[in-house]
Design a protein around this motif. Sequence first.
Motif, short mmCIF file in Angstrom:
data_model
loop_
_atom_site.label_atom_id
_atom_site.label_comp_id
_atom_site.label_asym_id
_atom_site.label_seq_id
_atom_site.Cartn_x
_atom_site.Cartn_y
_atom_site.Cartn_z
N ASP A 197 -22.54 23.69 -3.13
CA ASP A 197 -22.87 24.03 -4.65
C ASP A 197 -23.17 23.20 -5.36
O ASP A 197 -23.56 21.91 -4.93
CB ASP A 197 -21.19 23.81 -4.85
N ARG A 198 -24.30 23.61 -6.01
CA ARG A 198 -25.95 22.39 -6.34
C ARG A 198 -24.74 21.85 -7.80
O ARG A 198 -25.81 20.98 -8.02
CB ARG A 198 -26.37 23.79 -7.05
N ASP A 199 -24.53 22.39 -7.64
CA ASP A 199 -23.17 21.23 -9.16
C ASP A 199 -22.60 19.70 -8.36
O ASP A 199 -22.57 19.00 -8.87
CB ASP A 199 -22.47 21.63 -9.96
N TYR A 200 -22.31 20.29 -7.18
CA TYR A 200 -21.70 19.04 -6.60
C TYR A 200 -22.68 18.11 -6.02
O TYR A 200 -23.04 16.96 -6.19
CB TYR A 200 -20.56 19.62 -5.46
N ILE B 260 -13.62 22.73 0.85
CA ILE B 260 -14.28 23.51 1.75
C ILE B 260 -15.83 23.15 2.32
O ILE B 260 -16.39 22.93 1.46
CB ILE B 260 -13.89 24.68 -0.18
N VAL B 261 -16.18 25.16 2.50
CA VAL B 261 -17.61 24.85 2.99
C VAL B 261 -18.45 24.46 1.93
O VAL B 261 -19.83 23.81 2.83
CB VAL B 261 -17.77 25.72 3.72
N THR B 262 -18.46 24.73 0.40
CA THR B 262 -19.39 24.29 -0.21
C THR B 262 -19.15 23.41 -1.06
O THR B 262 -19.71 22.90 -1.75
CB THR B 262 -19.30 25.71 -1.49
N ASN B 263 -18.55 22.51 -0.64
CA ASN B 263 -18.49 21.12 -0.53
C ASN B 263 -18.58 20.31 0.30
O ASN B 263 -18.98 18.76 0.52
CB ASN B 263 -16.54 20.39 -1.54
N GLY B 264 -19.03 21.02 1.91
CA GLY B 264 -19.56 20.04 2.51
C GLY B 264 -21.11 20.51 3.51
O GLY B 264 -21.32 21.32 2.83
N MET B 265 -21.58 19.35 4.21
CA MET B 265 -22.73 19.90 5.21
C MET B 265 -22.16 19.46 5.89
O MET B 265 -21.99 18.14 6.09
CB MET B 265 -23.77 18.55 3.65
N ALA B 266 -23.06 20.01 7.38
CA ALA B 266 -23.29 19.60 8.88
C ALA B 266 -23.83 18.38 8.41
O ALA B 266 -25.06 18.83 8.56
CB ALA B 266 -23.08 20.85 9.47
N MET B 267 -23.70 17.57 9.38
CA MET B 267 -24.62 15.91 9.69
C MET B 267 -24.12 15.67 10.81
O MET B 267 -23.32 15.39 11.31
CB MET B 267 -24.82 14.87 8.42
N CYS B 268 -25.08 15.15 11.42
CA CYS B 268 -24.76 13.91 12.19
C CYS B 268 -24.70 12.79 12.37
O CYS B 268 -24.29 12.96 11.20
CB CYS B 268 -26.48 14.04 12.80
N LYS B 269 -24.34 11.80 13.18
CA LYS B 269 -22.93 10.79 13.16
C LYS B 269 -24.30 9.89 11.94
O LYS B 269 -23.28 9.87 11.13
CB LYS B 269 -23.30 10.46 13.98
N ILE B 270 -26.00 9.65 12.57
CA ILE B 270 -26.34 8.49 11.58
C ILE B 270 -26.76 9.21 10.28
O ILE B 270 -27.19 8.42 9.35
CB ILE B 270 -27.80 8.43 12.68
N HIS B 271 -27.40 10.52 9.98
CA HIS B 271 -27.59 11.05 9.02
C HIS B 271 -26.03 11.54 7.99
O HIS B 271 -26.24 11.43 6.48
CB HIS B 271 -28.34 13.24 9.19
N HIS B 272 -24.91 11.54 8.41
CA HIS B 272 -23.89 11.26 7.75
C HIS B 272 -23.42 10.26 6.92
O HIS B 272 -23.37 9.79 5.92
CB HIS B 272 -22.63 11.64 8.33
N ALA B 273 -23.79 8.96 7.71
CA ALA B 273 -23.97 7.11 7.79
C ALA B 273 -24.39 7.48 6.66
O ALA B 273 -24.34 6.70 5.60
CB ALA B 273 -23.91 6.45 9.21
N ALA B 274 -25.92 8.16 6.58
CA ALA B 274 -27.09 7.52 5.89
C ALA B 274 -26.42 8.08 4.26
O ALA B 274 -26.79 7.15 3.69
CB ALA B 274 -28.31 8.41 6.42
N TYR B 275 -25.59 9.41 4.20
CA TYR B 275 -25.72 10.00 3.16
C TYR B 275 -24.23 9.05 2.96
O TYR B 275 -24.52 9.20 1.49
CB TYR B 275 -25.27 11.96 3.62
N ASP B 276 -22.98 8.29 3.36
CA ASP B 276 -22.66 8.42 2.43
C ASP B 276 -23.25 6.62 2.13
O ASP B 276 -22.60 6.12 0.84
CB ASP B 276 -21.48 7.93 3.86
N GLN B 277 -23.97 5.77 2.64
CA GLN B 277 -24.44 5.42 2.10
C GLN B 277 -25.54 5.15 1.15
O GLN B 277 -26.37 4.42 0.63
CB GLN B 277 -24.71 4.07 3.39
#
Length: 298
Positions: free
Chosen positions: A285-288, A219-236
């Motif tokens: 979502d702020r709790d997530y 769902i949208v509130t459990n997501g954020m649009a990110m470019c590939k590098i920022h997505h990878a940096a977030y996941d790591q």
Amino acid sequence: MLSSEQQALLRLEIFADLEALIDSRGGFASRDELTSFVMKNGLRMPLIDTGRGIRNPQEFDATLAIVSASDGGRNNPYDDAIDRETGLLRYSWAKGPLDAGDNRKLLAALQTGTPIILFEKPLPNLYVPVLPVYVIDVDIERRHFIIDLDDSRLRTGREVPLDKSYVARVVKQRVHQPMFRARVLNAYNKRCAVCTLRYPELLDAAHIISDNDERGLPIVTNGMAMCKIHHAAYDQDFLGVSPDYIVYINERLLADRDGPMLQFGLQAMNGKSLELPSRRDDRPDRDYLAERFARFAS
Ligand SMILES: [Zn+2]
């Protein structure tokens, strides 16, 4: 009339051209883009038919595309026409007999094993193609065509069972993840929430709570649009986002020295406010975020 081979070739070209369009648009297209679709070879080929859920071009003996009737709305990330146990989608016959009108070409797709396009519509005017899919059966009693979302063609009819975990993976990869990405990129106006990069080809939908976790809903509130590098940096956990929507870069990266990607692409993002969707209901979502940020900060 085109020969069978010509039709098959044309169909493959349409699939490839549609995929190219969809890639350049961030995983979805609008009604206008699909009704005015022009192939790379110059042929005008509308991919949906206004007012009907099926597209039967005169060039083809079998249906080209169907639109799932399920319009989940903002709070339902799934397509209720899909049986989650079997991964099969039920598509209602058009009015009238099975061998007439719009039904005839969909029946032909079943008889000839012709691949077709399914359009999911996670939001009005937001079309996400799933292709190819196959018509594998008809339910005469309930007047449904049965569509297999699995393109590996492991089953020939709706009664042929497949392993449930396999089906779950197919539906997640082919339907739920693309719908999630489309909703999220649409909410963020096709920009990275961290750096505002606006090339859809370089954008992902990052999960806040992972989709391996059963609470990690698409769902949208459990997501954020990110470019590939920022997505990878977030996941790591090189990059974190606090519950008050501030971006943080991890200490180790901040202390390091390297080229412009590190300096401008990552270190410069530290302390920046997240670029939020304009609709308040679409914001993370702020709790997530809090749960996820605790992992980054630990
Ligand atoms: Zn970015």
